[in-house]
Design a protein around this motif. Structure first.
Motif, PDB file in Angstrom:
ATOM      1  N   ASN A 153       0.823  -1.214   0.000  1.00  0.00           N
ATOM      2  CA  ASN A 153       0.000   0.000   0.000  1.00  0.00           C
ATOM      3  C   ASN A 153       0.855   1.261   0.000  1.00  0.00           C
ATOM      4  N   LYS A 154       1.962   1.227   0.748  1.00  0.00           N
ATOM      5  CA  LYS A 154       2.848   2.397   0.791  1.00  0.00           C
ATOM      6  C   LYS A 154       3.551   2.603  -0.548  1.00  0.00           C
ATOM      7  N   LEU A 155       4.005   1.510  -1.149  1.00  0.00           N
ATOM      8  CA  LEU A 155       4.738   1.612  -2.418  1.00  0.00           C
ATOM      9  C   LEU A 155       3.859   2.084  -3.566  1.00  0.00           C
ATOM     10  N   THR A 156       2.579   1.745  -3.517  1.00  0.00           N
ATOM     11  CA  THR A 156       1.693   2.030  -4.650  1.00  0.00           C
ATOM     12  C   THR A 156       0.622   3.066  -4.343  1.00  0.00           C
ATOM     13  N   ASP A 157       0.720   3.724  -3.171  1.00  0.00           N
ATOM     14  CA  ASP A 157      -0.290   4.707  -2.760  1.00  0.00           C
ATOM     15  C   ASP A 157      -1.692   4.101  -2.875  1.00  0.00           C
ATOM     16  N   THR A 158      -1.857   2.972  -2.192  1.00  0.00           N
ATOM     17  CA  THR A 158      -3.107   2.225  -2.251  1.00  0.00           C
ATOM     18  C   THR A 158      -3.789   2.200  -0.894  1.00  0.00           C
ATOM     19  N   VAL A 159      -5.106   2.312  -0.898  1.00  0.00           N
ATOM     20  CA  VAL A 159      -5.902   2.156   0.315  1.00  0.00           C
ATOM     21  C   VAL A 159      -6.692   0.860   0.192  1.00  0.00           C
ATOM     22  N   MET A 160      -6.687   0.063   1.269  1.00  0.00           N
ATOM     23  CA  MET A 160      -7.469  -1.163   1.292  1.00  0.00           C
ATOM     24  C   MET A 160      -8.848  -0.859   1.883  1.00  0.00           C
ATOM     25  N   ALA A 161      -9.896  -1.298   1.184  1.00  0.00           N
ATOM     26  CA  ALA A 161     -11.264  -1.148   1.681  1.00  0.00           C
ATOM     27  C   ALA A 161     -11.848  -2.539   1.881  1.00  0.00           C
ATOM     28  N   VAL A 162     -12.263  -2.834   3.111  1.00  0.00           N
ATOM     29  CA  VAL A 162     -12.866  -4.130   3.421  1.00  0.00           C
ATOM     30  C   VAL A 162     -14.374  -3.946   3.472  1.00  0.00           C
ATOM     31  N   VAL A 163     -15.067  -4.564   2.527  1.00  0.00           N
ATOM     32  CA  VAL A 163     -16.520  -4.436   2.414  1.00  0.00           C
ATOM     33  C   VAL A 163     -17.171  -5.696   2.981  1.00  0.00           C
ATOM     34  N   LEU A 169     -21.732  -8.632  -3.030  1.00  0.00           N
ATOM     35  CA  LEU A 169     -22.209  -7.496  -3.804  1.00  0.00           C
ATOM     36  C   LEU A 169     -21.776  -7.622  -5.257  1.00  0.00           C
ATOM     37  N   GLU A 170     -22.549  -7.010  -6.138  1.00  0.00           N
ATOM     38  CA  GLU A 170     -22.214  -7.007  -7.559  1.00  0.00           C
ATOM     39  C   GLU A 170     -20.943  -6.179  -7.787  1.00  0.00           C
ATOM     40  N   SER A 171     -20.217  -6.520  -8.850  1.00  0.00           N
ATOM     41  CA  SER A 171     -18.947  -5.850  -9.126  1.00  0.00           C
ATOM     42  C   SER A 171     -19.128  -4.352  -9.355  1.00  0.00           C
ATOM     43  N   THR A 199     -24.431 -11.324  10.298  1.00  0.00           N
ATOM     44  CA  THR A 199     -24.959 -10.559  11.431  1.00  0.00           C
ATOM     45  C   THR A 199     -25.414  -9.157  11.033  1.00  0.00           C
ATOM     46  N   LEU A 200     -25.043  -8.718   9.831  1.00  0.00           N
ATOM     47  CA  LEU A 200     -25.416  -7.364   9.403  1.00  0.00           C
ATOM     48  C   LEU A 200     -26.885  -7.261   9.012  1.00  0.00           C
ATOM     49  N   VAL A 201     -27.558  -8.407   8.837  1.00  0.00           N
ATOM     50  CA  VAL A 201     -28.976  -8.504   8.454  1.00  0.00           C
ATOM     51  C   VAL A 201     -29.170  -8.126   6.997  1.00  0.00           C
ATOM     52  N   ALA A 202     -28.774  -6.916   6.636  1.00  0.00           N
ATOM     53  CA  ALA A 202     -28.827  -6.435   5.250  1.00  0.00           C
ATOM     54  C   ALA A 202     -27.925  -5.213   5.159  1.00  0.00           C
ATOM     55  N   GLY A 203     -27.708  -4.725   3.943  1.00  0.00           N
ATOM     56  CA  GLY A 203     -26.818  -3.587   3.764  1.00  0.00           C
ATOM     57  C   GLY A 203     -25.357  -4.024   3.811  1.00  0.00           C
ATOM     58  N   VAL A 220     -28.347  -2.767   8.108  1.00  0.00           N
ATOM     59  CA  VAL A 220     -29.619  -2.759   8.821  1.00  0.00           C
ATOM     60  C   VAL A 220     -29.373  -2.972  10.312  1.00  0.00           C
ATOM     61  N   LYS A 221     -28.359  -3.758  10.639  1.00  0.00           N
ATOM     62  CA  LYS A 221     -28.019  -3.987  12.043  1.00  0.00           C
ATOM     63  C   LYS A 221     -27.762  -2.659  12.751  1.00  0.00           C
ATOM     64  N   LYS A 222     -27.008  -1.778  12.110  1.00  0.00           N
ATOM     65  CA  LYS A 222     -26.710  -0.479  12.693  1.00  0.00           C
ATOM     66  C   LYS A 222     -27.989   0.338  12.870  1.00  0.00           C
ATOM     67  N   GLN A 223     -28.853   0.285  11.868  1.00  0.00           N
ATOM     68  CA  GLN A 223     -30.120   1.016  11.955  1.00  0.00           C
ATOM     69  C   GLN A 223     -30.979   0.501  13.092  1.00  0.00           C
ATOM     70  N   LEU A 224     -31.025  -0.830  13.275  1.00  0.00           N
ATOM     71  CA  LEU A 224     -31.803  -1.420  14.366  1.00  0.00           C
ATOM     72  C   LEU A 224     -31.236  -1.019  15.725  1.00  0.00           C
TER      73      LEU A 224
END
Length: 240
Positions: A153-163, A169-171, A199-203, A220-224
């Motif tokens: 990440n440092k060498l390539t100026d990359t941020v990792m996003a964990v979804v 999810l669709e591409s 455990t997220l229920v949805a979203g 949805v878990k957060k909303q609940l």
């Protein structure tokens, strides 16, 4: 098991950079008959020292692999290899097999050849794993994976996003998320790693940043939980 998918926004490499190797220092304690409290302190210090040494060793191995990948212009491909390795060694049976000292090293090398072939790992990635087996450092593989991601990440100026989501999810949705993370961080590249979390229920949720400390929570878990807080339901668990 977590499913992995990557959505790079840009593959342009930044100017060449070297990350200094971390030195590993041996710790020694010299005392004749320490008191109980002193022995307890030494035990804690020794444990912390070993943890630091293991972390330093993992960092050194990761930097060495990154240096090799950089010299071969295969940083991206090696990052893909490392994420395959992460998935393979996340299986307890696989990890336990390789750290078992009673299993012959030759059997471990044969298993690595099978893994490398079935996962289409680069030859020098396979060689790297063999070096870890021969050096009896394969137990550090999970730490090395994390350290390599940091170096990459440092060498390539990359941020990792964990979804994290209930279903994959669709591409196109992952691409939109990656673009949003890029906008928020200003990073040149974004890599997306997906995880299934019922455990997220949805979203979904998105963790990003150098330590994964930043969170976008659209579950949805957060909303609940927010609704429960507003209704003052306390510790009542929602049956979902």
């Amino acid at each position: 098991m977590a499913a992995l998918q990557h959505t790079p926004i840009s593959l342009q490499s930044p100017p060449s950079a070297r990350i200094p190797r971390t030195s590993i220092h041996n710790l020694s304690f010299s005392t004749a008959f320490p008191s109980l409290r002193t022995r307890q302190k030494l035990a804690v210090a020794t444990g912390n020292g070993r943890a630091r040494m293991a972390s330093a060793a993992a960092s050194s191995y990761a930097v060495a692999l990154a240096d090799l990948a950089k010299s071969n212009n295969t940083l991206e491909k090696t990052c893909d290899d490392v994420e395959k390795i992460e998935k393979i060694f996340s299986e307890k049976q696989v990890y336990d097999f390789f750290i078992n000292p009673t299993i012959d090293a030759e059997k471990k090398r044969q298993m690595l050849d099978e893994i490398s072939s079935s996962s289409s790992l680069q030859p020098y990635t396979n060689n790297f794993l063999n070096i870890l087996v021969d050096a009896k450092r394969i137990d550090l593989i999970n730490e090395i994976v994390k350290e390599y991601e940091i170096v990459y990440n440092k060498l390539t100026d990359t941020v990792m996003a964990v979804v994290s989501s209930v279903v994959q999810l669709e591409s196109q949705h992952l691409t939109q998320i990656a673009k949003q993370v890029q906008k928020l961080t200003g990073a040149k590249n974004v890599r997306v790693k997906t995880m299934i979390d019922p455990t997220l229920v949805a979203g979904f949720t998105v963790r990003y940043g150098s330590t994964g400390s930043k969170l976008i929570d659209l579950s949805v878990k957060k909303q609940l939980e927010e609704i429960a807080t507003q209704l003052d339901l306390g510790d009542i668990k929602l049956g979902v």
